[in-house]
Design a protein around this motif. Structure first.
Motif, short mmCIF file in Angstrom:
data_model
loop_
_atom_site.label_atom_id
_atom_site.label_comp_id
_atom_site.label_asym_id
_atom_site.label_seq_id
_atom_site.Cartn_x
_atom_site.Cartn_y
_atom_site.Cartn_z
N ASP A 37 5.92 115.72 26.26
CA ASP A 37 6.78 114.74 26.92
C ASP A 37 8.22 115.22 27.04
O ASP A 37 8.93 114.85 27.98
CB ASP A 37 6.75 113.41 26.16
N ARG A 38 8.67 116.03 26.10
CA ARG A 38 10.05 116.53 26.19
C ARG A 38 10.21 117.39 27.44
O ARG A 38 11.18 117.22 28.20
CB ARG A 38 10.38 117.35 24.95
N GLN A 39 9.27 118.34 27.65
CA GLN A 39 9.32 119.17 28.85
C GLN A 39 9.19 118.32 30.11
O GLN A 39 9.87 118.54 31.11
CB GLN A 39 8.21 120.22 28.83
N ARG A 40 8.28 117.32 30.02
CA ARG A 40 8.03 116.48 31.20
C ARG A 40 9.29 115.67 31.56
O ARG A 40 9.67 115.57 32.73
CB ARG A 40 6.85 115.56 30.93
N ALA A 41 9.95 115.08 30.57
CA ALA A 41 11.15 114.28 30.82
C ALA A 41 12.28 115.15 31.38
O ALA A 41 13.01 114.74 32.30
CB ALA A 41 11.59 113.59 29.53
N THR A 42 12.41 116.37 30.82
CA THR A 42 13.45 117.28 31.31
C THR A 42 13.21 117.64 32.78
O THR A 42 14.13 117.64 33.60
CB THR A 42 13.48 118.56 30.45
#
Length: 811
Positions: A37-42
């Protein structure tokens, strides 16, 4: 296969370069390949920005909100997304929501200098939209201090320049924008256009709307070609503002086009801003001519009040401009109920144009209410506000263009003075309403070697280097802007002081009010105001005058053609005399005459009007400047220059030098370089230059004299450490001027007078080599004998007059 990190990196790079379609493609794939999710949100927040820039701001906002729903995001990522959401809301005009998102983001990125710097950068832009200069400056300074990213630091510096512009500090604005431009402009055509748009706003503030509109045209095309609709709309808004006073039809068209762009994007606040400009432009289309309470006014009043309410609901400063324009129109619509002028805001920076418009509206209302003294006071205070700003700059170019902001207000004062009719009142306002540059004392500064080097480089550019020449001309002009002014403004002299200085001479001051020329004649035994007549009659005689004067100076024409040229010129001069001198013929006496023309009459060759041939005439910028001129200096040193390509220049210089035994120095042939002439000029009391000359109408301070190594410009004059008292320009055209803001005259002669020269002898047209070589040695003989230049020229004039005119104090 590229992973999400690499796709995001490439997507952000494409977005920064303005390639938003490519960015969307890359970032969409990054979202799909995100490992967590961190990569996705970024990736989502980067995709949100690119999507919005492609024309879908609502989709961009939705993507940010989708990112915020993801679980397990750390503070840095959350802060980044909230910051991006705030930016997109800001671009759509939802200011309060944008500030709330940024407030949420700030503590989340407190330990990330670059992210926090970017957040301050974005929040500063919100304060700019609200015209809150202090808060904007604080955010941009914080961004510049914190971030290590070179581009963000340059953007903060550039935006600090915009804050300076908002505060009216044009030089500070240019310095900061110039500091940032080498980093920002090369990033992409889009980034270059952003820089150009903001620099165009400096040009607007400097009173150069046409130059700004040309630059904005280029930016609009750049944005349109890349489908950057928000940027395109914003550039159209700026262009509409540039053209508001000079071409309200074009301004209205640009504003309406911008409104359609914003409405299609859902940018409600920006659409309101464009709608406000369109209404102001529509009012400007009707102001200045008699109006009755028609259906146009009724529709405009209803629409304007509704628009003002919608602007007030969003706390937008454009509300003030809408109400001021409604008030301005109501003062000119017969039978209309006056719309009161809104009060000045308690906080935020208000542009000088808005402040002057408020004074104009209030002055008109006071006059209509019978409060004449109060009306004059309001106009006087408004112009004093403008002069205080104007006097902080030392550049003739900038001072003369800034006057445009006060043009309408000055006309109100002049119109009211003519209606009042008292000579002392008319005199005061004929002085206050024009030649405003003449009231700012000149400042001589130490030599600026960098500015001199740029002028020298421009001088030597080949004729086909047009792009390089344009860039250098812009830089030379801006160099002059950087020179500080005196910071003081001279008050007009009272009429009694002018009469005292005149002695037996007569002064005639022409002024234009409501398209009618008037003349204030001040003589030994009378002071009288005369109605001269509609300016249209004079306008009809002026086109073609310069061409006739030039042809009349040409030698070797066939007899029939020469006779036709002489007949045409004689007819034009007779017509001008009929319109300008016959209405005051009984008031002018027979002795010396000081002419103070309004800008409309800048092209009139006064010394060639039949009734004035053989009479000492001097053309002054203002009565006060003429009367306050210091007594002429004794001529101890004389410099004469013979430029290249003028067949009889060296003969003329040598013959003129003969009048000054032991006091004259001659430069000719290969020694007549710009550097040598500048050095000579700073060391003499009288300068005489015989050279080819040209007047550059579009950029008048690039008018010049041709020397061995290229033209010697009006900008060269501003760099001279010392000036002679008298300058004789034996060259074509250099008595001509470009008229700015209806009254300010700019050109080579104006440059000399602005710099502090007492008198300039120059021709407004082509000057025959034979006439110059014959007449000018006689001028020097008279000057050497201690006579005044205007007196000598009057005695030397042939029956059809001399094209040479004394400008400034001719005695």
């Amino acid at each position: 296969m590229l992973d999400a990190e690499e796709l995001s990196r490439r997507g952000r790079a494409a977005s920064t370069a303005g390639r938003h379609a490519e960015a969307v493609s890359l970032l969409t794939r990054a979202v799909e390949r995100a490992a967590d999710d961190r990569q996705r949100a970024t990736a989502l927040q980067s995709l949100a920005h690119a999507t919005a820039e492609r024309g879908s701001p609502d989709d961009g906002i939705a993507l940010c909100r989708e990112a915020l729903k993801l679980k397990g995001l750390d503070a840095t990522v959350l802060g980044t997304v909230h910051s991006q959401l705030g930016l997109l809301l800001m671009r759509r005009g939802e200011v309060e929501a944008a500030l709330a998102e940024m407030a949420t983001a700030l503590p989340l990125v407190a330990d990330q200098p670059d992210l926090r710097g970017r957040l301050h950068l974005n929040r500063g832009n919100i304060h700019l939209q609200r015209r809150d200069a202090d808060r904007a400056a604080a955010d941009f300074e914080d961004a510049r201090t914190r971030t290590q990213d070179a581009v963000d630091r340059a953007m903060a510096t550039h935006n600090l320049g915009y804050v300076e512009l908002m505060r009216g500090e044009l030089v500070g604005a240019l310095r900061l924008m110039d500091e940032a431009a080498p980093v920002l402009a090369p990033l992409s055509p889009v980034s270059e256009a952003v820089v150009e748009v903001d620099r165009a706003e400096v040009m607007i503030a400097a009173g150069m709307p046409r130059a700004a509109a040309d630059a904005l045209d280029r930016a609009v095309r750049t944005y349109a070609s890349r489908r950057l609709r928000q940027f395109q709309g914003e550039a159209l808004v700026v262009r509409a503002r540039a053209l508001l006073l000079v071409d309200p039809n074009a301004a209205r068209a640009d504003a309406r086009r911008a409104a359609r762009v914003f409405e299609a994007r859902g940018s409600t606040t920006w659409a309101l801003r464009a709608e406000a400009l369109a209404l102001c432009a529509d009012v400007r289309r009707h102001v200045g001519r008699p109006l009755r309470a028609t259906s146009w006014w009724e529709r405009t009043l209803v629409a304007g009040k509704d628009l003002a309410d919608r602007l007030a609901a969003r706390e937008m400063p454009e509300r003030t401009e809408v109400l001021l324009h409604l008030a301005l129109a109501s003062e000119q619509v017969t039978g209309a109920v006056p719309v009161p002028a809104p009060r000045a805001p308690r906080r935020g920076e208000e542009p000088v144009g808005v402040r002057l418009l408020r004074q104009e509206v209030r002055a008109r209302a006071a006059w209509r209410a019978g409060r004449r003294a109060a009306s004059f006071g309001l106009v006087r205070d408004g112009l004093a506000d403008l002069h205080a700003w104007q006097s902080s700059y030392g550049s003739l170019d900038l001072q003369s263009s800034l006057v445009g902001h006060g043009q309408a207000l000055a006309r109100v004062g002049l119109r009211q003075a003519v209606a009042d009719g008292r000579p002392d009142v008319v005199h005061e306002w004929s002085e206050r309403a024009r030649a405003l540059v003449a009231r700012v004392p000149p400042v001589r500064l130490p030599a600026d070697p960098d500015a001199a080097a740029r002028i020298a480089a421009l001088r030597t550019l080949p004729a086909d280097a047009t792009d390089d020449a344009a860039r250098l001309r812009d830089r030379v002009r801006e160099d002059s802007w950087y020179r500080p002014g005196a910071g003081t403004v001279l008050e007009p002299l009272p009429l009694d002081r002018v009469r005292e200085a005149l002695g037996d001479a007569t002064l005639v001051s022409y002024l234009l009010a409501d398209r009618v020329l008037h003349a204030l004649v001040v003589g030994p035994d009378r002071v009288v105001l005369r109605r001269v007549g509609p300016v249209a009659a004079v306008d009809a005689a002026l086109p073609g005058l310069a061409a006739d004067l030039d042809l009349a100076a040409t030698t070797g024409l066939p007899d029939a053609l020469a006779a036709g040229v002489r007949a045409g010129l004689t007819a034009r001069l007779a017509a001008l005399q009929e319109h300008l001198l016959r209405p005051v013929a009984g008031d002018l006496g027979e002795g010396r005459l000081v002419v103070v023309p309004c800008g409309r009459l800048a092209a009139v060759p006064w010394s060639m009007l039949p009734a004035l041939v053989g009479r000492p005439v001097t053309v002054a910028r203002s009565a006060s400047m003429w009367a306050a001129a210091a007594p002429p200096d004794a001529v101890a040193r004389v410099g004469l220059v013979a430029g290249p390509g003028v067949p009889r220049a060296e003969e003329e210089a040598t013959a003129c030098a003969a009048a000054w035994v032991g006091r004259a120095r001659v430069l000719g042939g290969p020694t007549a370089t710009a550097a040598a002439v500048s050095s000579l000029t700073s060391d003499v009391d009288l300068l005489h230059v015989a050279a080819h000359g040209h007047h550059a109408d579009e950029q008048p301070l690039f008018s010049g004299l041709e020397l061995v190594d290229g033209p010697w410009f009006g900008y060269d004059v501003e760099l001279l450490p010392r000036l002679p008292s008298l300058v004789v320009l034996s060259a074509c055209e250099l008595g001509r001027s470009t008229v700015r803001a209806s009254e300010e005259l700019v050109g080579m002669t104006a440059a000399w007078l602005h710099a502090g020269v007492r008198c300039v002898v120059a021709s407004q047209a082509a000057l025959s080599d034979d006439l110059a070589a014959t007449v000018l040695p006689g001028l020097h003989a008279g000057l050497a004998a201690g006579r005044a230049p205007a007196d000598v020229l009057a005695d030397l004039a042939p029956a059809d007059g001399l094209p040479l005119t004394c400008f400034g104090a001719g005695w």
